[in-house]
Write a protein that holds these residues in place. Structure first.
Motif: not given
Length: 365
Positions: A52-76
């Motif tokens: 899960i940490g790797n997934l969140i880190l991957a999204h934060l490291s994705d250049p297409s998300n630069n400048g965006k504020k990410l809000h993560f949602y888990s269903s577990s």
């Protein structure tokens, strides 16, 4: 995508390299060398911090998300939800968790105390909670300006498996080198892991495949490494699919090991179990709840560490006849190396362990 090298991200990884210890007491009981990979010591209390940490880190490291504020949602509301909350918190992001109404208040309190932005309850099952999450927060045309909502699946994502595969690279460094100096074979004979939805199992298979490819051997490997994929009766969705010859779902989860409670494993887990990579042999092992509980009690007594039945099941398999039954053509002696992935889990208390101890003393089988 596998794990993200530290030099590709200024953010630290939201998981740690966990200790590997050889237990003299458990080795004596098992008649072989028992090594414990203590992923119960991850920041969230379970191996889920890796994937899960790797997934969140991957999204934060994705250049297409630069400048965006990410809000993560888990269903577990289980260990995956807690891992998402802890990883998002440590990386400076918000995380909301949606759980079914069957989730205990104890679990909700843990999620909130860990830093969840919100914990919402919806539906009678994980499927209903997950559907609500997707329809309400993910599959919507408009989101708050500047904020991107990101879905976090509990186990079925290649990036998650890549995070879990880091267990294998750590084991390769931590296990003693083979006495004959052979580096083409992984330095363990058996790896035992619990199977819920299959995320951990997929990561282990991926990691072993990568190890074998990076340590080529002339000709076929004369001895395969055994991976025991362990489930409890009533949460044995992988075994059910293997017996059926196709990916199938259980009607319900009836085991006390609720965090193994995926009605169906990820399709890749089914594929990996049926057709593992060269050099790896997979055996499905299913045991009753009482044996999982016995593993919890044994681990508490010997290691002074609390783990869930979903973890205790692998510990108990390592210590009993089931290990040798699963690897009948392999002679396990005092020098054989068996690694138990101590996957951890947050849904356990001293009171629960005491209850298991009492029931076992009363003849629970």
């Amino acid at each position: 995508m596998d794990t993200i090298p530290p030099n590709q991200s200024q953010r630290r990884r939201p998981w740690i390299e966990t200790p590997l210890i050889e237990s003299a007491a458990l080795s004596k009981a098992a008649g072989c060398r028992i090594f414990l990979k203590l992923d119960c010591l991850q920041p969230s209390g379970s191996f889920k911090s890796r994937g899960i940490g790797n997934l969140i880190l991957a999204h934060l490291s994705d250049p297409s998300n630069n400048g965006k504020k990410l809000h993560f949602y888990s269903s577990s509301g289980g260990n995956a939800g807690l891992a998402a909350v802890v990883a998002a918190r440590d990386l400076g992001c918000a995380c909301t968790v949606v759980v079914p109404h069957s989730t205990k208040q104890y679990t909700i309190d843990i999620l909130r105390a860990a830093g969840a932005s919100d914990v919402l309850q919806h539906g009678a099952s994980w499927f209903e909670a997950d559907t609500f999450l997707r329809e309400t927060f993910i599959d919507v045309p408009e989101q708050i300006d500047g904020v991107k909502n990101v879905y976090v699946h509990p186990f079925d994502n290649p990036i998650i498996w890549g995070g879990h595969s880091s267990i294998i690279s750590e084991l390769a460094d931590q296990l003693p080198a083979r006495e004959d100096g052979d580096k083409t074979h992984f330095p363990a004979d058996v790896i035992i892991c619990s199977v819920g939805g299959g995320g951990l199992f997929n990561g282990i298979i991926q990691g072993l495949n990568e190890y074998n490819k990076s340590h080529p051997k002339d000709g076929p490997r004369e001895k395969e490494l055994d991976v025991l994929a362990v489930e409890t009766k009533g949460a044995d969705s992988l075994a059910y699919s293997l017996q059926s010859g196709e990916l199938k779902s259980l009607d319900a989860i009836t085991s006390i090991a609720t965090t193994l409670g995926a009605l169906s494993v990820a399709p890749m887990a089914f594929q990996n179990a049926r057709e593992p990579p060269e050099g790896v042999r997979v055996t499905s092992v299913v045991v009753p709840d009482a044996e999982a509980a016995r593993g919890v009690v044994t681990f508490a007594d010997e290691m002074r560490i609390l783990v869930e039945p979903a973890c205790g099941v692998s510990i108990d398999v390592a210590l009993g006849a089931r290990l040798r039954e699963a690897v009948t053509d392999r002679e396990l002696g005092p020098d054989s190396r068996v690694v138990v992935v101590v996957c951890g889990g947050s849904a356990v208390t001293p009171e629960i362990v005491a209850e298991y101890r009492t029931r076992l003393a009363q003849g629970w089988v």
